[in-house]
Motif scaffolding. Structure first.
Motif, PDB file in Angstrom:
ATOM      1  N   VAL A 148      37.748  88.414  39.689  1.00 52.25           N
ATOM      2  CA  VAL A 148      37.168  88.196  41.020  1.00 52.25           C
ATOM      3  C   VAL A 148      35.771  87.594  40.904  1.00 52.25           C
ATOM      4  CG1 VAL A 148      36.342  89.361  43.100  1.00 52.25           C
ATOM      5  CG2 VAL A 148      38.538  90.015  42.090  1.00 52.25           C
ATOM      6  N   PHE A 169      34.658  93.391  46.478  1.00 57.00           N
ATOM      7  CA  PHE A 169      36.095  93.144  46.577  1.00 57.00           C
ATOM      8  C   PHE A 169      36.633  93.985  47.726  1.00 57.00           C
ATOM      9  CE2 PHE A 169      40.471  94.406  45.317  1.00 57.00           C
ATOM     10  CZ  PHE A 169      41.054  93.154  45.297  1.00 57.00           C
ATOM     11  N   ILE A 188      43.685  80.916  53.138  1.00 51.29           N
ATOM     12  CA  ILE A 188      43.717  81.997  52.149  1.00 51.29           C
ATOM     13  C   ILE A 188      44.914  81.769  51.240  1.00 51.29           C
ATOM     14  CG2 ILE A 188      43.849  84.486  51.791  1.00 51.29           C
ATOM     15  CD1 ILE A 188      43.003  84.755  54.790  1.00 51.29           C
ATOM     16  N   ALA A 233      39.581  81.429  50.587  1.00 51.63           N
ATOM     17  CA  ALA A 233      39.636  82.848  50.268  1.00 51.63           C
ATOM     18  C   ALA A 233      40.867  83.114  49.415  1.00 51.63           C
ATOM     19  CB  ALA A 233      39.665  83.695  51.539  1.00 51.63           C
ATOM     20  N   ILE A 234      40.864  84.267  48.750  1.00 48.82           N
ATOM     21  CA  ILE A 234      41.953  84.648  47.860  1.00 48.82           C
ATOM     22  C   ILE A 234      42.445  86.028  48.253  1.00 48.82           C
ATOM     23  CG2 ILE A 234      42.548  85.280  45.471  1.00 48.82           C
ATOM     24  CD1 ILE A 234      40.387  83.241  44.595  1.00 48.82           C
ATOM     25  N   ARG A 235      43.752  86.168  48.333  1.00 51.65           N
ATOM     26  CA  ARG A 235      44.376  87.485  48.455  1.00 51.65           C
ATOM     27  C   ARG A 235      45.061  87.769  47.124  1.00 51.65           C
ATOM     28  NH1 ARG A 235      49.795  89.722  47.868  1.00 51.65           N
ATOM     29  NH2 ARG A 235      49.973  91.538  49.232  1.00 51.65           N
ATOM     30  N   LEU A 236      44.725  88.891  46.502  1.00 55.83           N
ATOM     31  CA  LEU A 236      45.292  89.265  45.201  1.00 55.83           C
ATOM     32  C   LEU A 236      46.443  90.248  45.386  1.00 55.83           C
ATOM     33  CD1 LEU A 236      42.363  89.742  42.658  1.00 55.83           C
ATOM     34  CD2 LEU A 236      44.258  88.139  42.519  1.00 55.83           C
ATOM     35  N   THR A 244      33.150  82.919  48.251  1.00 56.21           N
ATOM     36  CA  THR A 244      34.593  83.098  48.361  1.00 56.21           C
ATOM     37  C   THR A 244      34.913  84.551  48.705  1.00 56.21           C
ATOM     38  OG1 THR A 244      35.038  81.336  46.761  1.00 56.21           O
ATOM     39  CG2 THR A 244      36.795  82.925  47.136  1.00 56.21           C
ATOM     40  N   GLY A 252      42.568  92.328  48.338  1.00 52.32           N
ATOM     41  CA  GLY A 252      43.788  92.579  47.593  1.00 52.32           C
ATOM     42  C   GLY A 252      44.682  93.625  48.200  1.00 52.32           C
ATOM     43  N   VAL A 305      37.421  87.587  48.725  1.00 50.35           N
ATOM     44  CA  VAL A 305      38.575  88.010  47.933  1.00 50.35           C
ATOM     45  C   VAL A 305      38.976  89.416  48.371  1.00 50.35           C
ATOM     46  CG1 VAL A 305      39.543  88.276  45.621  1.00 50.35           C
ATOM     47  CG2 VAL A 305      37.658  86.663  45.988  1.00 50.35           C
ATOM     48  N   TRP A 332      35.702  83.891  39.882  1.00 47.75           N
ATOM     49  CA  TRP A 332      35.993  82.955  40.980  1.00 47.75           C
ATOM     50  C   TRP A 332      34.803  82.850  41.931  1.00 47.75           C
ATOM     51  CZ3 TRP A 332      40.965  86.185  41.333  1.00 47.75           C
ATOM     52  CH2 TRP A 332      41.900  85.719  40.397  1.00 47.75           C
ATOM     53  N   LYS A 333      34.159  83.973  42.187  1.00 48.73           N
ATOM     54  CA  LYS A 333      32.996  83.942  43.073  1.00 48.73           C
ATOM     55  C   LYS A 333      31.832  83.180  42.443  1.00 48.73           C
ATOM     56  CE  LYS A 333      33.799  88.048  45.892  1.00 48.73           C
ATOM     57  NZ  LYS A 333      33.188  89.277  46.420  1.00 48.73           N
TER      58      LYS A 333
END
Length: 709
Positions: free
Chosen positions: A410, A469, A227, A392-395, A420, A424, A422, A413-414
């Motif tokens: 978001v 999200f 992540i 994965a992404i943490r915002l 993915t 936050g 995501v 990116w998906k």
């Protein structure tokens, strides 16, 4: 005493949201329109009365003119609109044995992030594998008794992290969340939240044989996921390399009041505060900076050649010359193509719409995210990391970005990498319900639940579906201040009662503490309660809905009671929750670290959760909380995996759960087998332990410890 629970099936002509108005309960009734019911599958909605209520008169309605007649119950059950009551769900057979549920899906599927558990760390503070890339920030330098600088802020790195991935995997974690790895610039940028170049990994993290790609590959080789923490809300105070320059004088020309040019003596910063690791002692190599700046970037490392400030005409270096020209920001003079210009957040701005239009701090300058040039730059930069294999992404700082704007990023990116995950950070010190109640003092459109929905009515979560999200579960976390730290589960039930406001509560990321906050009374400190309290909190987090996340060092009560970040004017990182952890991971001490009771406890919880799909993805039902205990069910895919959970804190508990599926249950903790019939399951749970009874389950998983037995 069991909790009075009733279910109601609405006619198709009724509105979606239902309310129950009740009276004559022996306790407080409701004012019209009553309390919302929680929707379930098949048109049913459920409501649980408070513990102690044994009977009630009630009316169920949809707020749109449809309602039942006055009804009464002392047994709960399943109600139709005409008042008909059944002891079991209509259509269920009373005597015939229930067919065995379908076999659970294979574990893991690898495509559903709810299967994971997350280990979160500040890369620079975890483990140092390459001392040659260590670096001291300008601020908060620690000195030893002889005056030598120690504990570089940039200390841990990718090489050290790769060397200790086996440690994280042994703990049972399957996903690794790292702080932002992109190149940073500020006086205290070790944590990664002051981005200067989103397209480049900070060289202070990499080694020739341990690049970011090497880390991603090493994580994947272990079957784990990575992540990446991402900041799109703001940049550092110096602009973005190659795109926009924020007007400052080179730091090497700064001389404080009473100082002397070339005479700075601050640890590695000898002569001036410019970048000591680069021969010309300047921080910003920006191709779009003015010609005069770029000329000085490549010369005069001593910072002593006279330079005329083009803004004022004054010459530097000059002791006491305006520090703002080196470190400050004039919001009205920022480039509007890249930055907002409405000043800085202060006072009540944090709980109003102003939080989305003003800059957070002097080194966190808000970007104009609606502009196409900003969108293209940030989306393309992050797409590059997704192409490298980021899972994965943490915002960061979600509430500072309007929801619809944030979702554009978001969804981009998906679209680039389908699947993915995501999530936050929308920090709130309360249940986080906004205008919906719960003592919250902020508007719903900056609250966590709003970002998980697509509707545009902040008073009605059902105005729109799941946004896709997810958010960190600050609502549940906020209850820990008043319960776990006092040896209780009180208020957990209240928090869970509002799960319906989220797009999908099973994707919430749950936690006890992180790099900013802890669960104690002022949210500032690493958890300092008794060890058994922490263990009981983990029992809860690992069994209820959501994805558990552990902050580095929790497994050994690292820096217990220390402030999560620097507090006093002279504090250094070694005094905080962000202290260097690597000493506990050295070969000489790692066995001691792994023998800690909480290490073994968390490791076992990870094993149990990994073996039971219901604990990962199941919806919650039959929630009952009474301070000293909590019970609930987790149902995945209509019985494909089904668990009944009972938790005790502070003392032993005898737990009775009604409305469960009949059949043979096996406890993952003790291995006990119990038959449930008539929709009831009863069992005993030792203090600070758990009963995790799985229908046709695997039985005991792992060895007993002090907090799971």
């Amino acid at each position: 005493m069991s909790q009075l629970t009733l279910r109601f099936r609405k006619p198709k002509s009724w509105a979606v949201s239902l309310y129950i108005h009740f009276w004559d309960t022996g306790a407080d009734g409701t004012a019209w329109p009553g309390q919302p019911m929680t929707p379930e599958r098949g048109g049913w909605s459920v409501f649980q009365f408070d513990s102690g209520v044994q009977s009630a008169h009630f009316v169920i309605h949809d707020g749109q003119g449809h309602q039942t007649k006055d009804l009464w119950t002392d047994q709960g059950g399943w109600f139709e609109a005409d008042g008909t009551r059944s002891a079991r769900k209509p259509g269920a057979k009373k005597a015939a044995p229930k067919a065995a549920p379908p076999s659970p899906p294979p574990l893991p599927s690898g495509t559903d992030f709810r299967e994971e558990t997350i280990y979160f760390l500040i890369t620079t503070r975890f483990y140092d594998g390459d001392p040659s890339n260590n670096f001291f920030c300008r601020d908060r330098i620690q000195f030893d008794a002889s005056g030598n600088p120690v504990d570089p802020h940039w200390r841990g790195d990718f090489k050290g992290l790769i060397q200790r991935l086996d440690y994280i995997q042994d703990l049972g974690f399957t996903a690794l969340w790292i702080t932002p790895p992109v190149e940073n610039r500020s006086g205290l940028d070790y944590h990664g939240y002051h981005a200067y170049d989103w397209t480049r990994i900070d060289p202070r993290l990499e080694s020739p044989d341990a690049t970011y790609q090497d880390l991603i590959d090493a994580v994947h080789q272990r079957g784990m996921k990575l992540i990446q923490d991402v900041v799109i809300n703001h940049s550092c105070q110096y602009g973005i390399r190659g795109h926009v320059h924020i007007d400052h004088l080179p730091i090497k020309y700064y001389v404080p009041q009473g100082g002397q040019s070339g005479a700075v003596n601050h640890g590695p910063y000898q002569g001036n505060l410019g970048n000591y690791a680069w021969p010309n002692r300047d921080d910003i190599d920006n191709s779009v900076a003015p010609d005069w700046y770029r000329e000085r970037h490549a010369c005069d490392p001593q910072g002593i050649e006279p330079l005329v400030d083009p803004l004022t005409g004054e010459t530097v270096p000059k002791p006491g010359y305006n520090p703002g020209r080196f470190f400050g920001i004039d919001a009205q003079k920022l480039d509007p193509a890249w930055y907002m210009q409405d000043g800085f957040i202060c006072g009540g701005d944090w709980e109003s719409a102003a939080v989305q239009t003003k800059h957070i701090a002097g080194d966190c300058i808000n970007l104009e995210l609606e502009n196409k040039n900003v969108f293209d730059y940030l989306v393309n930069a992050v797409n590059g990391y997704l192409d490298m294999g980021v899972d994965a992404i943490r915002l960061d700082t979600v509430k500072h970005v309007p929801r619809d704007t944030l979702l554009k990023y978001v969804n981009a990116w998906k679209a680039h990498k389908p699947g993915t995950f995501v999530f936050g950070e929308n920090l709130v010190k309360g249940l986080g319900w906004g205008d919906l109640g719960g003592g919250d003092n902020g508007p719903s459109f900056i609250r966590p639940w709003w970002y998980t929905r697509l509707g545009h009515d902040p008073q009605d979560p059902h105005a729109g579906g799941d946004s896709g999200f997810a958010v960190l579960d600050f609502g549940l976390f906020s209850t820990f201040r008043d319960n776990v730290s006092k040896g209780s589960y009180q208020q957990v039930g209240q928090a869970l009662s509002m799960d319906w406001i989220y797009g999908d509560p099973t994707t919430l990321v749950t936690f006890l503490q992180n790099h900013d906050i802890g669960p104690d009374n002022d949210f500032k400190y690493r958890f300092k309660g008794d060890q058994w309290m922490a263990a009981a909190a983990y029992n809860l987090i690992w069994t209820l809905r959501g994805i558990p996340c552990l902050y580095y060092g929790e497994e050994i009560e690292f820096m217990k009671g220390a402030p999560q970040d620097v507090e006093g004017e002279k504090d250094t990182l070694n005094q905080t929750g962000r202290a260097y952890f690597g000493d506990h991971l050295d070969d000489s001490r790692i066995a001691e670290t792994q023998s800690h009771p909480l290490y073994a406890h968390i490791k076992r919880l990870n094993r149990i959760r990994r073996a039971v799909p219901a604990l990962q993805k199941g919806h919650m039902g039959q929630v009952n909380e009474w301070g000293s205990g909590v019970s609930f069910t987790r149902d995945h895919n209509d019985g494909q995996s089904y668990a009944v959970v009972g938790l005790a804190i502070g003392g032993d508990q005898d737990i009775q759960v009604q409305g469960v599926r009949d059949g043979l249950y096996r406890d993952c903790v003790s291995g006990r087998e119990i038959w449930a019939s008539g929709g009831q399951l009863g069992f005993h749970v030792a203090a600070n332990s758990a009963g995790i009874y799985v229908l046709d389950g695997p039985g005991k998983i792992g060895a007993d410890g002090p907090y799971l037995r």
